[in-house]
Design a protein around this motif. Sequence first.
Motif, PDB file in Angstrom:
ATOM      1  N   TYR A 123       3.162  19.161 -38.355  1.00  0.00           N
ATOM      2  CA  TYR A 123       4.291  18.415 -37.373  1.00  0.00           C
ATOM      3  C   TYR A 123       4.330  19.084 -36.077  1.00  0.00           C
ATOM      4  O   TYR A 123       4.491  18.482 -35.065  1.00  0.00           O
ATOM      5  N   THR A 124       4.332  20.540 -36.198  1.00  0.00           N
ATOM      6  CA  THR A 124       4.741  21.289 -34.707  1.00  0.00           C
ATOM      7  C   THR A 124       3.190  21.293 -34.011  1.00  0.00           C
ATOM      8  O   THR A 124       3.273  21.663 -32.855  1.00  0.00           O
ATOM      9  N   LEU A 143       4.785  16.770 -32.654  1.00  0.00           N
ATOM     10  CA  LEU A 143       5.541  17.017 -31.472  1.00  0.00           C
ATOM     11  C   LEU A 143       5.401  18.983 -31.325  1.00  0.00           C
ATOM     12  O   LEU A 143       5.918  19.438 -31.983  1.00  0.00           O
ATOM     13  N   LEU A 195      10.361  23.942 -33.938  1.00  0.00           N
ATOM     14  CA  LEU A 195      11.196  22.867 -34.752  1.00  0.00           C
ATOM     15  C   LEU A 195      12.553  23.276 -34.033  1.00  0.00           C
ATOM     16  O   LEU A 195      13.119  22.296 -33.938  1.00  0.00           O
ATOM     17  N   LYS A 221      13.397  23.962 -31.211  1.00  0.00           N
ATOM     18  CA  LYS A 221      13.180  23.284 -29.737  1.00  0.00           C
ATOM     19  C   LYS A 221      13.193  21.929 -29.857  1.00  0.00           C
ATOM     20  O   LYS A 221      13.115  21.262 -28.679  1.00  0.00           O
ATOM     21  N   TRP A 222      13.256  20.906 -30.923  1.00  0.00           N
ATOM     22  CA  TRP A 222      12.945  19.786 -30.842  1.00  0.00           C
ATOM     23  C   TRP A 222      14.074  19.107 -30.350  1.00  0.00           C
ATOM     24  O   TRP A 222      15.254  19.564 -30.525  1.00  0.00           O
ATOM     25  N   ILE A 249      15.014  13.435 -31.643  1.00  0.00           N
ATOM     26  CA  ILE A 249      14.130  13.617 -32.602  1.00  0.00           C
ATOM     27  C   ILE A 249      14.860  13.897 -33.973  1.00  0.00           C
ATOM     28  O   ILE A 249      14.252  13.355 -34.970  1.00  0.00           O
ATOM     29  N   THR A 250      15.293  15.018 -33.831  1.00  0.00           N
ATOM     30  CA  THR A 250      15.825  15.527 -35.154  1.00  0.00           C
ATOM     31  C   THR A 250      16.833  14.460 -35.820  1.00  0.00           C
ATOM     32  O   THR A 250      16.843  14.341 -37.141  1.00  0.00           O
ATOM     33  N   TYR A 299       7.529  13.076 -25.402  1.00  0.00           N
ATOM     34  CA  TYR A 299       8.341  14.241 -25.250  1.00  0.00           C
ATOM     35  C   TYR A 299       7.448  15.583 -24.691  1.00  0.00           C
ATOM     36  O   TYR A 299       7.644  16.320 -23.772  1.00  0.00           O
ATOM     37  N   ASP A 300       6.124  15.648 -25.479  1.00  0.00           N
ATOM     38  CA  ASP A 300       5.531  16.911 -25.062  1.00  0.00           C
ATOM     39  C   ASP A 300       4.391  16.539 -24.118  1.00  0.00           C
ATOM     40  O   ASP A 300       3.720  17.721 -23.651  1.00  0.00           O
TER      41      ASP A 300
END
Length: 322
Positions: free
Chosen positions: A200-201, A205, A209, A211-212, A216-217, A300-301
């Motif tokens: 996932y990282t 995204l 994690l 810094k998500w 999104i969390t 986001y990224d």
Amino acid sequence: MTQKNNYLDYSGSEDQFTGGINMIPISTPKGEFNVWTKRVGNNPRIRVLLLHGGPGATHELYECFDGYFPYEGIEYIYYDQLGSYYSDQPSGNELWTIERFVDEVEQVRKTLGLNRDNFFLMGQSWGGILAMEYAFAHQENLKGLIISNMMSDVKAYNKYAKEVLGPQMPKEVLDEVLEMEENEDFENPRYEELLMKHHYTEHVLRMPLEKWPNSITRTFDHLNPEVYVYMQGPSEFGIIEKATLNDWDRSGDLDKIKVPTLTIGGAYDTMDPKHMEWMAGEMQKGRYLHCPNGSHLSQYDDQKTYIEGVVKFLKDVDEGQF
């Protein structure tokens, strides 16, 4: 006296009282339920209905649009599909079919008064599947279509996940993940732990994690596992054989989409970006947006590339420059 901003003027609108929120009644084979929508802004020429992923996720994954779309004068509508957190969540699996979701989107469109003069449909991941299927059924209602981070063939997605992305994990991690999948040991907390850290990282995204973004969390906290597992499976590491989307493939039908369409892919996506670029070439009026630093949540990224590309597409279509 300050000048009135028409974009943010909700006066005279029925949803002014609720800040743009509408609970829309949806007729289904199991009866009537309500789905949650929230309109932001006014633009009679560009109105974007947002289809979230999952299935069973929420509109929250799009919340970064608040930082950009109002400045550009783009009207956009958040929407939680039936079964998702802010909408009704009926029990049982009878309603979790592509055809029923397409009918739901059409009912939402009619209630909101969207039409071919202003209606842009944008879907990410599972929302991309739903957006494509809506276009196949009702493209006469669309002004434009955006398919974000979704391939047109689930088998190809699974192949990419297992043959290209999987081997990027440490061998011992991949072996453990595959063993748990073979044993259908999906409830094992180790399964999610390994995928979140190593998959996932990197491909959902690209941030640690911790810094998500909160949006999104919250999306993950609010995910409806009954809908998600039934249609997708237990994770983003491919769609499992028992899931209802496992055999979905519309690659041979892409040339039937006539409306201006933007496909979006990220270099580190869970989906093959080359496939999504190919999709754009198959459509009658396709354009591809590549996010070189992006993954599955490229908004986001690789935010600058993503937002600028989406805004340009919307304005080009509106101005007849597509």
